[in-house]
Structure formats: structure tokens, C-alpha cells
Design an enzyme around this catalytic site. Structure first.
Site, PDB file in Angstrom:
ATOM      1  N   ASP A   1      49.085  47.638  33.375  1.00 16.27           N
ATOM      2  CA  ASP A   1      47.909  48.058  34.137  1.00 16.27           C
ATOM      3  C   ASP A   1      48.385  49.036  35.207  1.00 16.27           C
ATOM      4  OD1 ASP A   1      45.485  48.437  35.296  1.00 16.27           O
ATOM      5  OD2 ASP A   1      45.123  46.343  35.837  1.00 16.27           O
TER       6      ASP A   1
ATOM      7  N   ASN B   1      42.714  38.546  36.547  1.00 15.27           N
ATOM      8  CA  ASN B   1      42.774  38.247  37.981  1.00 15.27           C
ATOM      9  C   ASN B   1      42.072  39.307  38.832  1.00 15.27           C
ATOM     10  OD1 ASN B   1      44.590  40.330  37.701  1.00 15.27           O
ATOM     11  ND2 ASN B   1      46.310  39.278  38.656  1.00 15.27           N
TER      12      ASN B   1
ATOM     13  N   ILE C   1      36.038  41.010  42.891  1.00 14.37           N
ATOM     14  CA  ILE C   1      35.327  41.641  44.004  1.00 14.37           C
ATOM     15  C   ILE C   1      34.952  40.514  44.955  1.00 14.37           C
ATOM     16  CG2 ILE C   1      33.315  42.981  44.728  1.00 14.37           C
ATOM     17  CD1 ILE C   1      33.162  43.964  41.764  1.00 14.37           C
TER      18      ILE C   1
ATOM     19  N   ASN D   1      51.098  48.273  41.162  1.00 14.31           N
ATOM     20  CA  ASN D   1      51.815  48.489  39.891  1.00 14.31           C
ATOM     21  C   ASN D   1      51.974  50.001  39.741  1.00 14.31           C
ATOM     22  OD1 ASN D   1      51.554  45.757  39.358  1.00 14.31           O
ATOM     23  ND2 ASN D   1      50.629  46.000  37.354  1.00 14.31           N
TER      24      ASN D   1
ATOM     25  N   SER E   1      44.682  33.538  45.999  1.00 11.14           N
ATOM     26  CA  SER E   1      43.840  33.260  44.836  1.00 11.14           C
ATOM     27  C   SER E   1      42.409  33.018  45.309  1.00 11.14           C
ATOM     28  CB  SER E   1      44.355  32.011  44.128  1.00 11.14           C
ATOM     29  OG  SER E   1      44.315  30.899  45.020  1.00 11.14           O
ATOM     30  N   MET E   2      41.477  32.906  44.362  1.00 10.66           N
ATOM     31  CA  MET E   2      40.095  32.603  44.740  1.00 10.66           C
ATOM     32  C   MET E   2      40.074  31.212  45.377  1.00 10.66           C
ATOM     33  SD  MET E   2      38.637  32.110  40.837  1.00 10.66           S
ATOM     34  CE  MET E   2      36.979  31.610  41.268  1.00 10.66           C
TER      35      MET E   2
ATOM     36  N   HIS F   1      52.537  41.466  46.521  1.00  7.47           N
ATOM     37  CA  HIS F   1      51.182  41.930  46.194  1.00  7.47           C
ATOM     38  C   HIS F   1      50.169  40.811  46.202  1.00  7.47           C
ATOM     39  CE1 HIS F   1      51.581  40.012  42.334  1.00  7.47           C
ATOM     40  NE2 HIS F   1      50.647  40.710  41.724  1.00  7.47           N
ATOM     41  N   GLY F   2      50.599  39.574  46.425  1.00 10.58           N
ATOM     42  CA  GLY F   2      49.670  38.453  46.421  1.00 10.58           C
ATOM     43  C   GLY F   2      50.423  37.148  46.391  1.00 10.58           C
TER      44      GLY F   2
END
Length: 395
Positions: free
Chosen positions: A74, A162, A165, A269, A302-303, A324-325
Site C-alpha cells: 500500500d 485497518n 475515518i 509506507n 486501534s479503534m 506509525h501506530g
């Protein structure tokens, strides 16, 4: 937190986080990367986990070479966030209608726009659209001919997995807009095309992992890859800008008196030409953001977990990067086996979002603890704002 050296007996590997928590498969992948003769050094982020070819959460600095798998399929995937003038008290108790408005404005999952978005009617802040689309004809021929129509209709769409919005609240109850997406089908198609081309090159014959195949400088193959790569990165940036413009319009329907701060937008990425340790290097960040001194960045959880707006500290040892997370600690299939929709509902309590079996693989427990990730990189970034989501849209 200081970094840890992993003894690779090749290019240096510097790890932020708990070395004991790095799984053997991931550790071996890092060693494979460090053995490549073109690698200057590897910085490993605290959200690191196993990937195809190169680990997710790795920053690889190379001399005169680049590995497409070290970018990921991606290309240009990243984040955009924007603070609004709204506060928590402006939001209605029932956020379901706002979520429905967003889902109606921005296609998610496999859906796309019925026709290409009229970007001239949107306030994206981006220019050069004609030149951008004109570049499509220069892309890898077999791919471009096959995906052009789809690429135009997917511009301004979220995708699945993943990608998300969100409407978020800061600790000061400020309302933020945030989204995560990349270059959609066209970026994936270009990445797959070049990964396979690289594998066929003679200098990649004896690599420890065929997926680490590289293109080297001053070759037609490298030139073609760089052309397609940078175009796809621009597509990803424009895709997020169009989505953010559509998101703003959806929010403005409910809240007419609203102002927006400038967007913060980052890839995680991608490849960049940078100067480190006195050398010109090609730096690939796969699951990592640039965190040069003063650079604004976004590190989502995460959500159901916190996300962070950050400012880079310019740590040279990390090639001026950060995570990045949260990073996955469990595969999607494992998460689906272990958790149910009931578990998802419990872990996303208070968030207006999907709570069905179709997104159980995105359950917060499938990800690493974002608080631990942030603590491990306190010398890479400083926290500007902590966010918690109240609306989350997924594909």
C-alpha cells in the site's frame, strides 16, 4: 527510552522497545534485512511486527538501492488529521446520524465513487491535478492500462482492513477529524508489479529472502520503479486530501459554524531521499513516520484506544523516524478465532462504530498497547495532543 542494539553481525539494527518481545520470526527478518550489502542501517520502531519481506515498523536506510517490499504494497499509506473549532459540547448525544452521513459521503470497503470526484469543486488545498493525471500514461504499461478507470473512481475512498475515518476528542475536548488510507488498488498493483520484476534481476539471486529483492541505482528498473513509486505516493496523499474535503462537507451539514485548522498529513509506507550520517541515502519507512525536529505527525491506536498528534524530535539514531501506530500483536485470522462480536462491542464501548463480526479482526486487543508504544519512543517524538475516538468508520 534509549534504543537497544540487535547484534546482526552486519549493518547496525537499533530497536526502540522491548527486545525480548520481538518474536523470533520478526527478529530473523530484521537480520535478513541487515545482511543486504546496500543497507546502511535499520531503525526498528516499538510497534514492530512480521511483514512480507521487510518487517512492519522498520526504517531502512540504503545506499543506492531500494527494496519495494520495504515500502509495502500500500504505497503511500498514511494519516491525515485536522482540528476543528467544535468542542465535545457541540456534538449530539446520538452520533449515529453523523456516522451515516460520513459513510454516505465516502465509499468504504470495496465500494468506489460512481464516477470520478470533481476535485475542482472541493477545497483540497492541492493543485496540479492535470499534471498528476497526465502522469498516469507514464506508469508501468500493463498495470496502468488495466487500472486507470478504477484509480479515478477510487480517488477519495477509504478501502478496508485497518483503514478508518474518525471523529475524535482531545483531552481538552476539542473535536478532531482523522483518517487513515493509502493508494488503493493502483498502488497495490504497481507495488506487486515491481516486487516481481525485482525478483528476476541477477543481483538478487542469492538473497536470504526473495521478497527483499532490490533495485539498484542507475538502472532502467530503478528509474521505472521510482517513477511509479513517487506517483503512487502522490496518489495516496491526494486520496486522503479528497476524503478529508468530503469529510469536512459531511460535518458542515450538521455544524454550519465550524472552522478548521490546517491539515496534518503523513505517509507511513514510503521512500524518501534523505541525508544521514554524512551520506545521501534512500530511506524506506514501512509502518513508520518521519519525525524530524519539529515535524508534525500522527500515531493512531486501534479503534477504542488513544491516538496521538506528535511533534518530531529529530533523533538521528532513528533516521528521524517514529512508529506509525500501535502495531498488530495478533494476526487477523487469530483475532477472528479468539474474539467475538460481543468482545468487540465491549472493547469499543462508547464509540459509534461497527460492532459486527466483519470487523472483529480490528478489535483493540489484536493490537499492541499504544501507551507502551508511546513510552518506548519518548526520545523520538513529543506528544502534542491525545485523542479518543467517538465515531469510527471502517470498511
Amino acid at each position: 527510552m534509549p534504543f537497544t542494539h540487535l547484534d546482526s553481525k552486519a549493518a547496525p539494527i537499533r530497536l526502540w522497545g522491548d527486545a525480548d518481545s520481538v518474536e523470533p520470526q520478526t527478529r530473523q527478518q530484521l537480520y535478513n534485512i541487515a545482511k543486504l550489502p546496500w543497507v546502511h542501517g535499520v531503525a526498528v520502531m516499538p510497534d514492530v511486527h512480521y511483514g512480507i519481506g521487510a518487517t512492519v515498523g522498520s526504517v531502512i536506510a540504503m545506499r543506492g538501492a531500494v527494496s519495494p517490499a520495504a515500502v509495502g504494497v500500500d504505497i503511500g499509506c498514511g494519516m491525515t488529521a485536522q482540528r476543528t473549532s467544535l468542542t465535545a459540547s457541540d456534538l449530539p448525544d446520538d452520533l449515529g446520524r453523523l456516522r451515516s452521513d460520513i459513510e454516505a459521503a465516502i465509499p468504504v470497503g470495496h465500494a468506489m465513487h460512481k464516477s470520478s470526484v470533481d476535485v475542482k469543486s472541493l477545497k483540497t488545498g492541492l493543485h496540479g491535478w492535470h499534471e498528476f493525471w497526465s502522469g498516469f500514461g507514464d506508469l508501468a504499461g500493463p498495470v496502468a492500462r488495466r487500472v486507470e478507470a478504477k484509480a479515478m473512481k477510487q480517488l477519495g475512498t477509504l478501502g478496508g482492513g485497518n483503514h478508518f475515518i474518525e471523529i475524535c476528542l482531545s483531552d481538552d475536548d476539542e473535536v478532531w477529524l482523522m483518517l487513515h488510507s493509502g493508494s488503493r488498488y493502483v498502488g497495490n498493483a504497481l507495488a506487486q508489479h515491481h516486487i516481481e520484476r525485482a525478483k528476476d534481476l541477477p543481483h538478487n539471486a542469492d538473497l536470504p529472502d526473495p521478497n527483499l529483492a532490490v533495485f539498484v541505482a542507475d538502472t532502467p528498473q530503478m528509474q521505472a520503479y521510482r517513477r511509479d513509486l513517487f506517483w503512487a505516493q502522490d496518489y495516496a496523499r491526494r486520496n486522503r486530501a479528497v476524503m478529508m474535503a468530503l469529510l469536512r462537507k459531511a460535518v458542515q451539514k450538521r455544524f454550519r459554524k465550524i472552522r478548521f485548522d490546517p491539515e496534518i498529513s503523513v505517509h507511513h509506507n514510503y521512500v524518501a531521499e534523505e541525508h544521514h550520517d554524512g551520506q545521501d541515502l534512500l530511506v524506506t519507512r514501512k509502518g513508520a513516520i518521519r519525525a524530524g525536529e519539529g515535524d508534525m505527525g500522527i500515531i493512531p491506536g486501534s479503534m477504542g484506544a488513544s491516538s496521538f498528534i506528535v511533534r518530531g524530535l529529530g533523533n538521528a539514531a532513528a533516521f528521524e523516524s517514529a512508529s506509525h501506530g500501535a502495531g498488530r500483536r495478533m494476526s487477523r485470522s487469530a483475532a477472528k478465532r479468539k474474539f467475538s462480536a460481543k468482545d468487540l462491542a465491549a472493547q469499543t464501548e462508547g464509540v459509534e462504530c461497527r460492532k459486527d463480526a466483519g470487523v472483529v479482526d480490528e478489535i483493540p486487543a489484536a493490537y499492541k498497547d499504544i501507551e507502551q508504544v508511546m513510552a518506548a519512543q519518548s526520545d523520538l517524538v513529543e506528544i502534542v495532543a491525545r485523542l479518543r475516538q467517538v465515531v469510527c468508520v471502517k470498511g
